[in-house]
Scaffold this motif. Structure first.
Motif, PDB file in Angstrom:
ATOM      1  N   ILE A 119      45.312  30.488  45.088  1.00 62.11           N
ATOM      2  CA  ILE A 119      45.499  31.783  45.738  1.00 62.11           C
ATOM      3  C   ILE A 119      46.391  31.588  46.955  1.00 62.11           C
ATOM      4  O   ILE A 119      46.078  30.812  47.854  1.00 62.11           O
ATOM      5  CB  ILE A 119      44.143  32.404  46.163  1.00 62.11           C
ATOM      6  N   PHE A 120      47.524  32.279  46.969  1.00 57.92           N
ATOM      7  CA  PHE A 120      48.462  32.191  48.087  1.00 57.92           C
ATOM      8  C   PHE A 120      48.042  33.132  49.208  1.00 57.92           C
ATOM      9  O   PHE A 120      47.475  34.176  48.975  1.00 57.92           O
ATOM     10  CB  PHE A 120      49.876  32.548  47.618  1.00 57.92           C
ATOM     11  N   ARG A 121      48.344  32.742  50.407  1.00 55.82           N
ATOM     12  CA  ARG A 121      48.062  33.579  51.570  1.00 55.82           C
ATOM     13  C   ARG A 121      49.377  33.964  52.240  1.00 55.82           C
ATOM     14  O   ARG A 121      50.382  33.266  52.124  1.00 55.82           O
ATOM     15  CB  ARG A 121      47.206  32.826  52.606  1.00 55.82           C
ATOM     16  N   GLN A 122      49.348  35.045  52.966  1.00 59.96           N
ATOM     17  CA  GLN A 122      50.461  35.338  53.845  1.00 59.96           C
ATOM     18  C   GLN A 122      50.357  34.350  55.012  1.00 59.96           C
ATOM     19  O   GLN A 122      49.402  33.584  55.117  1.00 59.96           O
ATOM     20  CB  GLN A 122      50.374  36.776  54.351  1.00 59.96           C
ATOM     21  N   GLU A 123      51.346  34.359  55.900  1.00 59.31           N
ATOM     22  CA  GLU A 123      51.304  33.421  57.024  1.00 59.31           C
ATOM     23  C   GLU A 123      50.007  33.586  57.803  1.00 59.31           C
ATOM     24  O   GLU A 123      49.382  32.618  58.210  1.00 59.31           O
ATOM     25  CB  GLU A 123      52.519  33.634  57.931  1.00 59.31           C
ATOM     26  N   ALA A 124      49.618  34.847  58.030  1.00 56.40           N
ATOM     27  CA  ALA A 124      48.281  35.101  58.569  1.00 56.40           C
ATOM     28  C   ALA A 124      47.414  35.475  57.382  1.00 56.40           C
ATOM     29  O   ALA A 124      47.851  36.206  56.509  1.00 56.40           O
ATOM     30  CB  ALA A 124      48.331  36.252  59.569  1.00 56.40           C
ATOM     31  N   ASP A 125      46.205  34.963  57.310  1.00 60.10           N
ATOM     32  CA  ASP A 125      45.332  35.239  56.178  1.00 60.10           C
ATOM     33  C   ASP A 125      45.212  36.738  55.937  1.00 60.10           C
ATOM     34  O   ASP A 125      45.158  37.524  56.870  1.00 60.10           O
ATOM     35  CB  ASP A 125      43.942  34.645  56.420  1.00 60.10           C
ATOM     36  N   ASN A 126      45.172  37.113  54.684  1.00 58.62           N
ATOM     37  CA  ASN A 126      45.038  38.513  54.296  1.00 58.62           C
ATOM     38  C   ASN A 126      43.553  38.823  54.126  1.00 58.62           C
ATOM     39  O   ASN A 126      42.932  38.364  53.163  1.00 58.62           O
ATOM     40  CB  ASN A 126      45.804  38.750  52.989  1.00 58.62           C
ATOM     41  N   PRO A 127      42.959  39.607  55.036  1.00 57.74           N
ATOM     42  CA  PRO A 127      41.511  39.845  54.967  1.00 57.74           C
ATOM     43  C   PRO A 127      41.116  40.645  53.732  1.00 57.74           C
ATOM     44  O   PRO A 127      39.981  40.523  53.257  1.00 57.74           O
ATOM     45  CB  PRO A 127      41.221  40.624  56.249  1.00 57.74           C
ATOM     46  N   ILE A 128      42.044  41.466  53.193  1.00 55.65           N
ATOM     47  CA  ILE A 128      41.721  42.258  51.999  1.00 55.65           C
ATOM     48  C   ILE A 128      41.573  41.331  50.795  1.00 55.65           C
ATOM     49  O   ILE A 128      40.601  41.419  50.032  1.00 55.65           O
ATOM     50  CB  ILE A 128      42.816  43.326  51.769  1.00 55.65           C
ATOM     51  N   LEU A 129      42.523  40.392  50.640  1.00 55.34           N
ATOM     52  CA  LEU A 129      42.410  39.425  49.539  1.00 55.34           C
ATOM     53  C   LEU A 129      41.205  38.508  49.738  1.00 55.34           C
ATOM     54  O   LEU A 129      40.530  38.140  48.772  1.00 55.34           O
ATOM     55  CB  LEU A 129      43.687  38.598  49.435  1.00 55.34           C
ATOM     56  N   ASP A 130      40.942  38.124  50.988  1.00 54.67           N
ATOM     57  CA  ASP A 130      39.773  37.266  51.252  1.00 54.67           C
ATOM     58  C   ASP A 130      38.484  37.929  50.749  1.00 54.67           C
ATOM     59  O   ASP A 130      37.639  37.281  50.126  1.00 54.67           O
ATOM     60  CB  ASP A 130      39.660  36.973  52.751  1.00 54.67           C
ATOM     61  N   LEU A 131      38.343  39.222  51.023  1.00 52.24           N
ATOM     62  CA  LEU A 131      37.146  39.944  50.575  1.00 52.24           C
ATOM     63  C   LEU A 131      37.092  40.019  49.053  1.00 52.24           C
ATOM     64  O   LEU A 131      36.030  39.828  48.449  1.00 52.24           O
ATOM     65  CB  LEU A 131      37.134  41.354  51.173  1.00 52.24           C
ATOM     66  N   ALA A 132      38.242  40.280  48.425  1.00 51.62           N
ATOM     67  CA  ALA A 132      38.271  40.380  46.966  1.00 51.62           C
ATOM     68  C   ALA A 132      37.830  39.069  46.326  1.00 51.62           C
ATOM     69  O   ALA A 132      37.032  39.059  45.381  1.00 51.62           O
ATOM     70  CB  ALA A 132      39.674  40.767  46.494  1.00 51.62           C
ATOM     71  N   HIS A 133      38.317  37.958  46.858  1.00 47.91           N
ATOM     72  CA  HIS A 133      37.982  36.668  46.245  1.00 47.91           C
ATOM     73  C   HIS A 133      36.578  36.189  46.602  1.00 47.91           C
ATOM     74  O   HIS A 133      36.000  35.381  45.874  1.00 47.91           O
ATOM     75  CB  HIS A 133      39.041  35.638  46.617  1.00 47.91           C
ATOM     76  N   ALA A 134      36.031  36.706  47.699  1.00 43.85           N
ATOM     77  CA  ALA A 134      34.648  36.357  48.042  1.00 43.85           C
ATOM     78  C   ALA A 134      33.665  36.848  46.984  1.00 43.85           C
ATOM     79  O   ALA A 134      32.569  36.295  46.822  1.00 43.85           O
ATOM     80  CB  ALA A 134      34.284  36.942  49.404  1.00 43.85           C
ATOM     81  N   LEU A 135      34.061  37.879  46.222  1.00 41.14           N
ATOM     82  CA  LEU A 135      33.179  38.436  45.191  1.00 41.14           C
ATOM     83  C   LEU A 135      32.932  37.460  44.045  1.00 41.14           C
ATOM     84  O   LEU A 135      32.011  37.648  43.252  1.00 41.14           O
ATOM     85  CB  LEU A 135      33.786  39.736  44.638  1.00 41.14           C
ATOM     86  N   ALA A 136      33.752  36.406  43.940  1.00 45.68           N
ATOM     87  CA  ALA A 136      33.563  35.421  42.866  1.00 45.68           C
ATOM     88  C   ALA A 136      32.338  34.546  43.097  1.00 45.68           C
ATOM     89  O   ALA A 136      31.849  33.906  42.163  1.00 45.68           O
ATOM     90  CB  ALA A 136      34.811  34.551  42.738  1.00 45.68           C
ATOM     91  N   ASP A 137      31.826  34.528  44.335  1.00 46.34           N
ATOM     92  CA  ASP A 137      30.642  33.711  44.649  1.00 46.34           C
ATOM     93  C   ASP A 137      29.415  34.347  43.997  1.00 46.34           C
ATOM     94  O   ASP A 137      29.025  35.468  44.354  1.00 46.34           O
ATOM     95  CB  ASP A 137      30.461  33.638  46.174  1.00 46.34           C
ATOM     96  N   PRO A 138      28.784  33.669  43.050  1.00 44.94           N
ATOM     97  CA  PRO A 138      27.642  34.272  42.342  1.00 44.94           C
ATOM     98  C   PRO A 138      26.434  34.510  43.242  1.00 44.94           C
ATOM     99  O   PRO A 138      25.545  35.298  42.898  1.00 44.94           O
ATOM    100  CB  PRO A 138      27.315  33.240  41.248  1.00 44.94           C
ATOM    101  N   ASP A 139      26.393  33.863  44.403  1.00 45.29           N
ATOM    102  CA  ASP A 139      25.230  34.008  45.294  1.00 45.29           C
ATOM    103  C   ASP A 139      25.340  35.193  46.248  1.00 45.29           C
ATOM    104  O   ASP A 139      24.392  35.506  46.975  1.00 45.29           O
ATOM    105  CB  ASP A 139      25.042  32.712  46.112  1.00 45.29           C
TER     106      ASP A 139
END
Length: 512
Positions: free
Chosen positions: A248-268
């Motif tokens: 997963i690529f990030r912009q120079e500053a982390d993208n908080p919207i993408l961070d939230l989307a990918h956090a959903l992959a955590d089954p816990d």
């Protein structure tokens, strides 16, 4: 590959696999060698990955490499009869909105419908199209067009590569030079399909008939088409024909919207824990907003994303109420969603015309006012290359707790529309907006029900799709409240510059 561009390992592997597929089809990108297509060769491959994994970057680089190698780009708006023996590429998306996202990134995408159905040009203006496309001499003595008008067309085409746009710049309307539409009879060559998670089996079969070489780009974390039993067409391909991008690529500053989307992959992670993550992100970054109400000013161009139909209908009625919209009429600037076309079989030509202009199921449009004939509407089709259209319309306004919708006006037949101030997350797939409002109480309801889809909690799939529709800002709405509008509905932004940035400080009222 563009200068200074460095692929990740999985992108490089996918690029090499696609190049090998193209080479077996007679196109070598290593030395720009183009061979005639092999009549008996048919192959499909997929590049998959979650939002931010670089699928669109890879698609764009492959398109540029093919164009530089001399492959013709088929746009769906005009094809030169003199260049049929050349190798060609068409870049497709299921909806106008999805195609427009690619076009904004410099990739000349069109819709699947515009490739399945091709325009028939008036012979007089076909000479101009051939000249603009580089397959004919500059025409002389074209009735109604001066040399200055032809110069305008040439200048427009040099910059935008759109035949209809160039002819419009010369002062012509679509009805002047396009006499009708027909189902494509001849197969094409290479097809790239973005947002392929939205394809159903019938569309996939149609595409395989047209393209002997087909490359799908899709996100396996999205929602499968309704009626597909939770599966996507690329999931049925052999494992070796699917290249998955994991990084997963990030912009120079982390993208908080993408961070939230990918956090959903955590089954816990459960729903409550995820909401706390959203709230914390909103304190750190203005691109995430913890919304105490739905912002009504945004709804005219960016619908609220919901799960339940009942919520969608309540929001739409609240939206119309705060704008003082009458029950028996639409107000200029109201958003609509095309719900299909109601035409008898004998009017097939008219159906093709409407679909080719972008009025396909799920298309987002804005009402511009009544047409010249009773039951006709003037519409702006969002994301379409030629957005202004007048069409026979059947508009349905759904009411809470009422089975039958209210119809403020209708032609006897034509394109049917539902209100578009709110849409289901399923229908939002393939679209992106600068700012997206997600109605969180609906996702909470899905979490409470415990429903699963393809082995994952449904609420997580819904949240992932909804969040990744936002390009710049995500508003996570947590209460059943609606702000009051700060200005009346209008269509100025469709004629000139966009409206000023919206604020989040209007008064509000309950809906429900």
């Amino acid at each position: 590959m563009s200068q200074d561009l460095i692929y990740s390992d999985d992108q490089a592997a996918a690029h090499d696999a696609v190049c090998a597929m193209l080479k077996s089809a007679g196109i070598s990108l290593e030395d720009d060698l183009l061979m005639p297509p092999k009549a008996d060769k048919s192959q499909v491959m997929a590049v998959t990955g979650k939002a931010g994994s670089g699928k669109t970057l890879l698609l764009a680089e492959l398109y540029r490499a093919l164009e530089e190698a001399g492959v013709d780009i088929v746009s769906g708006e005009y094809e030169s009869k003199k260049r049929k023996d050349k190798r060609s590429l068409a870049i497709l998306a299921p909806t106008n909105k999805a195609a427009s996202v690619l076009r904004l990134r410099g990739v000349p995408a069109t819709t699947i419908h515009r490739i399945l159905y091709t325009p028939v040009y008036d012979p007089e203006y076909e000479r101009i199209a051939e000249w603009l496309a580089g397959s004919g001499d500059r025409p002389v003595d074209v009735e109604g067009l001066t040399d200055v008008a032809l110069d305008r067309a040439q200048a427009f085409y040099a910059k935008n590569k759109s035949i209809p746009g160039a002819l419009a710049a010369a002062g012509l309307r679509g009805s002047d030079f396009i006499t009708g539409w027909k189902r494509r009879e001849e197969p094409l060559d290479i097809g790239f399909v973005d947002e392929s998670s939205m394809l159903d089996d019938k569309q996939f079969a149609d595409l395989k008939e047209i393209f002997p070489t087909l490359l799908l780009f899709g996100d396996p974390a999205q929602l499968a088409p309704v009626g597909q039993s939770g599966t996507m067409v690329f999931e049925k391909l052999p494992e070796e024909r699917v290249m998955n991008l994991n990084r997963i690529f990030r912009q120079e500053a982390d993208n908080p919207i993408l961070d939230l989307a990918h956090a959903l992959a955590d089954p816990d992670i459960g729903f409550e824990q995820f909401e706390r993550m959203v709230e914390e992100a909103s304190k750190r970054d203005p691109r995430v907003v913890w919304g105490q109400r739905v912002e009504v000013d945004l709804m005219a161009r960016s619908p609220v994303l919901v799960w339940r139909n009942a919520t969608r209908i309540r929001l739409i009625n609240a939206y119309r109420n705060v704008h003082g919209a009458p029950e028996d009429a639409l107000v200029e600037g109201e958003p609509l969603i095309c719900d299909g076309i109601e035409l008898p079989l004998k009017h097939r030509k008219k159906r093709l015309d409407l679909e080719a202009r972008g009025l396909i199921k799920g298309a987002q449009v804005v009402y511009l006012g009544a047409g010249r004939k009773p039951g006709f509407s003037r519409l702006h089709v969002m994301g379409a290359e030629d957005p202004q259209v007048s069409a026979a319309s059947i508009v349905k306004i759904e009411k809470p707790d009422e089975e039958e919708p209210f119809i403020p006006f209708a032609a006897r037949m034509g394109a049917t529309f539902l209100h578009g101030a709110a849409v289901t997350i399923h229908k939002a797939q393939g679209s992106q907006w600068d700012t997206v409002q997600v109605f969180a109480p609906d996702l909470y309801a899905a979490a409470r029900m415990g429903r699963m889809e393809a082995g994952q909690p449904l609420w997580k799939r819904l949240a992932y799709v909804a969040i990744t529709r936002a390009q710049d800002r995500l508003i996570w709405v947590v209460r059943n409240r609606l702000s009051k509008p700060t200005y009346a509905l209008n269509v100025d932004d469709l004629r000139a510059a966009p409206v000023a940035a919206l604020t989040l400080d209007a008064t509000e009222e309950e809906f429900g």
